[in-house]
Scaffold this motif. Structure first.
Motif, mmCIF file in Angstrom:
data_model
loop_
_atom_site.group_PDB
_atom_site.id
_atom_site.type_symbol
_atom_site.label_atom_id
_atom_site.label_comp_id
_atom_site.label_asym_id
_atom_site.label_seq_id
_atom_site.Cartn_x
_atom_site.Cartn_y
_atom_site.Cartn_z
ATOM 1 N N ALA A 106 -9.053 1.270 -3.999
ATOM 2 C CA ALA A 106 -8.744 2.692 -4.115
ATOM 3 C C ALA A 106 -9.498 3.414 -3.011
ATOM 4 C CB ALA A 106 -9.165 3.215 -5.480
ATOM 5 N N GLU A 107 -8.758 4.058 -2.138
ATOM 6 C CA GLU A 107 -9.367 4.923 -1.142
ATOM 7 C C GLU A 107 -9.275 6.340 -1.694
ATOM 8 O OE1 GLU A 107 -8.372 2.269 2.821
ATOM 9 O OE2 GLU A 107 -7.345 4.194 2.563
ATOM 10 N N ILE A 108 -10.433 6.916 -1.993
ATOM 11 C CA ILE A 108 -10.501 8.254 -2.583
ATOM 12 C C ILE A 108 -11.421 9.085 -1.704
ATOM 13 C CG2 ILE A 108 -11.087 9.615 -4.629
ATOM 14 C CD1 ILE A 108 -10.671 7.007 -6.276
ATOM 15 N N GLY A 109 -10.848 10.131 -1.103
ATOM 16 C CA GLY A 109 -11.626 10.893 -0.132
ATOM 17 C C GLY A 109 -12.035 9.966 0.991
ATOM 18 N N ASP A 110 -13.312 9.921 1.314
ATOM 19 C CA ASP A 110 -13.815 9.059 2.384
ATOM 20 C C ASP A 110 -14.365 7.733 1.868
ATOM 21 O OD1 ASP A 110 -13.253 10.976 4.331
ATOM 22 O OD2 ASP A 110 -15.191 11.964 4.053
ATOM 23 N N ARG A 168 0.857 -1.182 0.000
ATOM 24 C CA ARG A 168 0.000 0.000 0.000
ATOM 25 C C ARG A 168 0.889 1.225 0.000
ATOM 26 N NH1 ARG A 168 -3.639 -0.462 4.756
ATOM 27 N NH2 ARG A 168 -3.741 -2.580 4.041
ATOM 28 N N ILE A 169 0.352 2.312 -0.492
ATOM 29 C CA ILE A 169 1.067 3.576 -0.395
ATOM 30 C C ILE A 169 0.267 4.485 0.530
ATOM 31 C CG2 ILE A 169 2.276 3.405 -2.597
ATOM 32 C CD1 ILE A 169 0.142 5.068 -3.882
ATOM 33 N N GLY A 170 0.935 5.454 1.118
ATOM 34 C CA GLY A 170 0.279 6.338 2.071
ATOM 35 C C GLY A 170 -0.710 7.279 1.416
ATOM 36 N N LEU A 171 -1.660 7.761 2.214
ATOM 37 C CA LEU A 171 -2.619 8.747 1.726
ATOM 38 C C LEU A 171 -1.872 9.994 1.277
ATOM 39 C CD1 LEU A 171 -5.615 8.600 4.216
ATOM 40 C CD2 LEU A 171 -5.735 8.378 1.735
ATOM 41 N N HIS A 172 -2.249 10.493 0.097
ATOM 42 C CA HIS A 172 -1.580 11.645 -0.483
ATOM 43 C C HIS A 172 -2.532 12.355 -1.440
ATOM 44 C CE1 HIS A 172 -1.034 8.390 -3.407
ATOM 45 N NE2 HIS A 172 -1.029 9.353 -4.311
ATOM 46 N N PHE A 173 -2.110 13.500 -1.932
ATOM 47 C CA PHE A 173 -2.857 14.183 -2.992
ATOM 48 C C PHE A 173 -1.846 14.814 -3.945
ATOM 49 C CE2 PHE A 173 -2.452 17.334 0.390
ATOM 50 C CZ PHE A 173 -2.024 18.463 -0.283
ATOM 51 N N HIS A 174 -2.350 15.210 -5.105
ATOM 52 C CA HIS A 174 -1.504 15.799 -6.141
ATOM 53 C C HIS A 174 -1.968 17.214 -6.451
ATOM 54 C CE1 HIS A 174 0.272 11.892 -6.804
ATOM 55 N NE2 HIS A 174 -0.942 11.373 -6.859
ATOM 56 N N ASN A 175 -1.108 17.962 -7.087
ATOM 57 C CA ASN A 175 -1.399 19.326 -7.506
ATOM 58 C C ASN A 175 -2.089 19.372 -8.868
ATOM 59 O OD1 ASN A 175 0.891 18.425 -8.889
ATOM 60 N ND2 ASN A 175 1.703 20.495 -9.109
ATOM 61 N N GLY A 209 -8.883 -3.238 -15.777
ATOM 62 C CA GLY A 209 -9.703 -2.454 -16.685
ATOM 63 C C GLY A 209 -10.417 -1.293 -16.019
ATOM 64 N N ASP A 210 -10.687 -1.400 -14.727
ATOM 65 C CA ASP A 210 -11.339 -0.294 -14.021
ATOM 66 C C ASP A 210 -10.384 0.902 -13.992
ATOM 67 O OD1 ASP A 210 -13.541 -1.904 -13.565
ATOM 68 O OD2 ASP A 210 -13.000 -2.357 -11.491
ATOM 69 N N THR A 211 -10.948 2.093 -14.140
ATOM 70 C CA THR A 211 -10.151 3.304 -14.261
ATOM 71 C C THR A 211 -10.705 4.399 -13.356
ATOM 72 O OG1 THR A 211 -9.676 2.734 -16.570
ATOM 73 C CG2 THR A 211 -9.293 5.019 -15.925
ATOM 74 N N THR A 212 -9.806 5.121 -12.710
ATOM 75 C CA THR A 212 -10.201 6.228 -11.843
ATOM 76 C C THR A 212 -9.799 7.553 -12.470
ATOM 77 O OG1 THR A 212 -8.103 6.321 -10.637
ATOM 78 C CG2 THR A 212 -9.793 4.809 -9.788
ATOM 79 N N TRP A 213 -10.485 8.595 -12.073
ATOM 80 C CA TRP A 213 -10.077 9.973 -12.339
ATOM 81 C C TRP A 213 -10.159 10.674 -10.990
ATOM 82 C CZ3 TRP A 213 -13.136 14.464 -11.677
ATOM 83 C CH2 TRP A 213 -12.469 15.648 -12.001
ATOM 84 N N ILE A 214 -9.074 11.298 -10.595
ATOM 85 C CA ILE A 214 -9.003 11.927 -9.279
ATOM 86 C C ILE A 214 -8.633 13.403 -9.469
ATOM 87 C CG2 ILE A 214 -7.925 11.850 -7.003
ATOM 88 C CD1 ILE A 214 -7.215 8.850 -7.715
ATOM 89 N N PRO A 215 -9.500 14.304 -9.030
ATOM 90 C CA PRO A 215 -9.195 15.736 -9.158
ATOM 91 C C PRO A 215 -7.993 16.134 -8.299
ATOM 92 C CG PRO A 215 -11.533 15.394 -8.662
ATOM 93 C CD PRO A 215 -10.833 14.074 -8.459
ATOM 94 N N ALA A 216 -7.363 17.229 -8.663
ATOM 95 C CA ALA A 216 -6.263 17.783 -7.866
ATOM 96 C C ALA A 216 -6.752 18.043 -6.446
ATOM 97 C CB ALA A 216 -5.760 19.075 -8.489
ATOM 98 N N GLY A 217 -5.881 17.759 -5.461
ATOM 99 C CA GLY A 217 -6.170 18.075 -4.070
ATOM 100 C C GLY A 217 -7.008 17.051 -3.318
ATOM 101 N N VAL A 218 -7.458 15.984 -3.988
ATOM 102 C CA VAL A 218 -8.291 14.974 -3.325
ATOM 103 C C VAL A 218 -7.392 13.870 -2.743
ATOM 104 C CG1 VAL A 218 -10.066 13.206 -3.652
ATOM 105 C CG2 VAL A 218 -10.294 15.440 -4.771
ATOM 106 N N PRO A 219 -7.432 13.644 -1.420
ATOM 107 C CA PRO A 219 -6.620 12.588 -0.812
ATOM 108 C C PRO A 219 -7.039 11.209 -1.340
ATOM 109 C CG PRO A 219 -7.422 14.104 0.861
ATOM 110 C CD PRO A 219 -8.166 14.424 -0.409
ATOM 111 N N ASN A 230 -3.153 -3.077 -2.182
ATOM 112 C CA ASN A 230 -3.322 -4.438 -2.676
ATOM 113 C C ASN A 230 -3.516 -5.339 -1.464
ATOM 114 O OD1 ASN A 230 -3.296 -6.934 -3.829
ATOM 115 N ND2 ASN A 230 -1.260 -6.772 -4.726
ATOM 116 N N GLU A 231 -4.762 -5.661 -1.169
ATOM 117 C CA GLU A 231 -5.062 -6.534 -0.042
ATOM 118 C C GLU A 231 -5.275 -7.973 -0.495
ATOM 119 O OE1 GLU A 231 -8.264 -4.701 2.165
ATOM 120 O OE2 GLU A 231 -6.918 -3.151 2.939
ATOM 121 N N SER A 232 -4.905 -8.265 -1.744
ATOM 122 C CA SER A 232 -5.061 -9.621 -2.282
ATOM 123 C C SER A 232 -3.762 -10.403 -2.105
ATOM 124 C CB SER A 232 -5.433 -9.563 -3.767
ATOM 125 O OG SER A 232 -4.286 -9.283 -4.562
#
Length: 138
Positions: A71-75, A50-57, A83-93, A98-100
């Motif tokens: 994927a933990e996105i916000g709350d 796992r990687i730590g909670l973070h956000f991007h600019n 095949g599943d794809t995310t889009w994460i706005p700037a500033g969103v933690p 991988n818990e498998s």
């Protein structure tokens, strides 16, 4: 016309950066190949990584290439598969886990060549370029 040449990248022939905690990244499209407005790469997560909670600019998109991800996105917590794809706005933690018991791989894209990551736990901001330059090679 542009003065920049196209690039063909072969992930199996590129350096792998150890991100720690069972995650490793192969930077693909970067300044080194002539990119001017976006960067991308592939990160693999060993079982339990796992990687730590973070956000991007800037905006980020992540596609699951292999395995199962959380994927933990916000709350919210999302269960993803290849095949599943995310889009994460700037500033969103957010973060990916991988818990498998199988390897999980993602393809990520940042919408800005100046992309940075700010870790929530420490408040430390680092450019993605700098992060890859300082990484230990596997």
């Amino acid at each position: 016309m542009t003065d920049t040449k196209a690039a063909i990248l072969h992930p199996g022939k590129l350096p792998v950066n150890d991100r720690g905690n069972g995650a490793a990244t192969i930077p693909l499209v970067t300044r080194k190949c002539g990119a001017r407005s976006m960067i991308n790469g592939i990160t693999s997560f060993q079982p339990g990584a796992r990687i730590g909670l973070h956000f991007h600019n800037c905006e980020e998109s992540v596609m699951i290439l292999e395995g199962r991800a959380i994927a933990e996105i916000g709350d919210d917590r999302h269960y993803l598969q290849a095949g599943d794809t995310t889009w994460i706005p700037a500033g969103v933690p957010h973060r990916f886990l991988n818990e498998s018991d199988e390897v999980m791989r993602i393809f990520w894209t940042y919408a800005d060549i100046e992309a940075s990551r700010t870790m929530l736990a420490t408040g430390v901001e680092q450019s993605i370029d700098e992060e890859h330059e300082k990484a230990r090679r596997l």
